[in-house]
Write a protein that holds these residues in place. Sequence first.
Motif, PDB file in Angstrom:
ATOM      1  N   LEU A 110       1.781 -14.967  -0.995  1.00  0.00           N
ATOM      2  CA  LEU A 110       2.261 -13.738  -1.639  1.00  0.00           C
ATOM      3  C   LEU A 110       3.449 -14.027  -2.562  1.00  0.00           C
ATOM      4  O   LEU A 110       3.542 -13.490  -3.667  1.00  0.00           O
ATOM      5  CB  LEU A 110       2.632 -12.686  -0.603  1.00  0.00           C
ATOM      6  N   ILE A 111       4.343 -14.880  -2.103  1.00  0.00           N
ATOM      7  CA  ILE A 111       5.508 -15.251  -2.943  1.00  0.00           C
ATOM      8  C   ILE A 111       5.034 -15.988  -4.189  1.00  0.00           C
ATOM      9  O   ILE A 111       5.504 -15.721  -5.305  1.00  0.00           O
ATOM     10  CB  ILE A 111       6.506 -16.099  -2.131  1.00  0.00           C
ATOM     11  N   ALA A 112       4.091 -16.905  -4.038  1.00  0.00           N
ATOM     12  CA  ALA A 112       3.579 -17.664  -5.189  1.00  0.00           C
ATOM     13  C   ALA A 112       2.875 -16.749  -6.180  1.00  0.00           C
ATOM     14  O   ALA A 112       2.970 -16.951  -7.390  1.00  0.00           O
ATOM     15  CB  ALA A 112       2.625 -18.757  -4.702  1.00  0.00           C
TER      16      ALA A 112
ATOM     17  N   ILE B 218      -4.028  -9.968   1.028  1.00  0.00           N
ATOM     18  CA  ILE B 218      -3.615 -10.369  -0.324  1.00  0.00           C
ATOM     19  C   ILE B 218      -4.391  -9.564  -1.367  1.00  0.00           C
ATOM     20  O   ILE B 218      -3.820  -9.084  -2.352  1.00  0.00           O
ATOM     21  CB  ILE B 218      -3.811 -11.892  -0.523  1.00  0.00           C
ATOM     22  N   ILE B 219      -5.701  -9.390  -1.155  1.00  0.00           N
ATOM     23  CA  ILE B 219      -6.515  -8.618  -2.107  1.00  0.00           C
ATOM     24  C   ILE B 219      -5.999  -7.191  -2.201  1.00  0.00           C
ATOM     25  O   ILE B 219      -5.862  -6.626  -3.295  1.00  0.00           O
ATOM     26  CB  ILE B 219      -8.000  -8.627  -1.673  1.00  0.00           C
ATOM     27  N   LYS B 220      -5.692  -6.594  -1.040  1.00  0.00           N
ATOM     28  CA  LYS B 220      -5.245  -5.206  -1.012  1.00  0.00           C
ATOM     29  C   LYS B 220      -3.858  -5.044  -1.639  1.00  0.00           C
ATOM     30  O   LYS B 220      -3.619  -4.134  -2.442  1.00  0.00           O
ATOM     31  CB  LYS B 220      -5.229  -4.703   0.434  1.00  0.00           C
ATOM     32  N   GLU B 221      -2.931  -5.915  -1.283  1.00  0.00           N
ATOM     33  CA  GLU B 221      -1.550  -5.781  -1.741  1.00  0.00           C
ATOM     34  C   GLU B 221      -1.363  -6.187  -3.205  1.00  0.00           C
ATOM     35  O   GLU B 221      -0.622  -5.547  -3.938  1.00  0.00           O
ATOM     36  CB  GLU B 221      -0.605  -6.610  -0.859  1.00  0.00           C
ATOM     37  N   MET B 222      -2.030  -7.235  -3.627  1.00  0.00           N
ATOM     38  CA  MET B 222      -1.815  -7.765  -4.971  1.00  0.00           C
ATOM     39  C   MET B 222      -2.844  -7.261  -5.975  1.00  0.00           C
ATOM     40  O   MET B 222      -2.686  -7.482  -7.177  1.00  0.00           O
ATOM     41  CB  MET B 222      -1.830  -9.299  -4.955  1.00  0.00           C
ATOM     42  N   GLU B 223      -3.910  -6.647  -5.478  1.00  0.00           N
ATOM     43  CA  GLU B 223      -4.987  -6.140  -6.328  1.00  0.00           C
ATOM     44  C   GLU B 223      -5.536  -7.231  -7.260  1.00  0.00           C
ATOM     45  O   GLU B 223      -5.546  -7.102  -8.484  1.00  0.00           O
ATOM     46  CB  GLU B 223      -4.526  -4.929  -7.125  1.00  0.00           C
ATOM     47  N   ILE B 224      -5.964  -8.319  -6.628  1.00  0.00           N
ATOM     48  CA  ILE B 224      -6.526  -9.454  -7.358  1.00  0.00           C
ATOM     49  C   ILE B 224      -7.915  -9.750  -6.808  1.00  0.00           C
ATOM     50  O   ILE B 224      -8.267  -9.308  -5.715  1.00  0.00           O
ATOM     51  CB  ILE B 224      -5.616 -10.703  -7.240  1.00  0.00           C
TER      52      ILE B 224
ATOM     53  N   ASN C 139      -7.611 -17.335   7.205  1.00  0.00           N
ATOM     54  CA  ASN C 139      -8.078 -16.150   7.929  1.00  0.00           C
ATOM     55  C   ASN C 139      -8.582 -15.104   6.948  1.00  0.00           C
ATOM     56  O   ASN C 139      -7.962 -14.866   5.906  1.00  0.00           O
ATOM     57  CB  ASN C 139      -6.949 -15.537   8.764  1.00  0.00           C
ATOM     58  N   LYS C 140      -9.667 -14.463   7.309  1.00  0.00           N
ATOM     59  CA  LYS C 140     -10.220 -13.407   6.455  1.00  0.00           C
ATOM     60  C   LYS C 140      -9.257 -12.233   6.361  1.00  0.00           C
ATOM     61  O   LYS C 140      -9.176 -11.584   5.321  1.00  0.00           O
ATOM     62  CB  LYS C 140     -11.564 -12.947   6.990  1.00  0.00           C
ATOM     63  N   GLU C 141      -8.499 -11.966   7.408  1.00  0.00           N
ATOM     64  CA  GLU C 141      -7.532 -10.871   7.381  1.00  0.00           C
ATOM     65  C   GLU C 141      -6.434 -11.139   6.346  1.00  0.00           C
ATOM     66  O   GLU C 141      -5.974 -10.225   5.667  1.00  0.00           O
ATOM     67  CB  GLU C 141      -6.894 -10.656   8.765  1.00  0.00           C
TER      68      GLU C 141
END
Length: 125
Positions: A120-122, A94-100, A87-89
């Motif tokens: 996210l855990i990985a 993940i992009i927003k939370e992990m800043e990757i 899913n794009k969401e």
Amino acid sequence: MSAEANQRVNGVDESADGEDVSKPVAKKVAKHDSGAADLEKVTDFEEEREISSQDLLGAITMIGDKRSKETAERVARMNELAKVVINKEDVELIIKEMEIPRSTAELKLRECAGNVVDALIALTD
């Protein structure tokens, strides 16, 4: 003669009068004298060998085969991961939370079969 008048000269005790006071002086024994002869026999000479062109070609071929096999495995893995629906969401989360970067987020999400929690855990491990 007193003991204070005795001096040690060249390994022999002498009195202040110049007389020899005979005390046996123990000579230091070298611990590794027997190995010195063995070390003299050792040289760094190694007989040169010719490397044939067949040996070189075989080695180059083996390296090329290994690289092509690794590339084929990587492409096959990427093709399998491309089949996973994400899913794009989830990617945006993940992009927003992990800043990757997006590519890293998509790859990790695909590796975790689209499960955002596992991804996210990985990424935090």
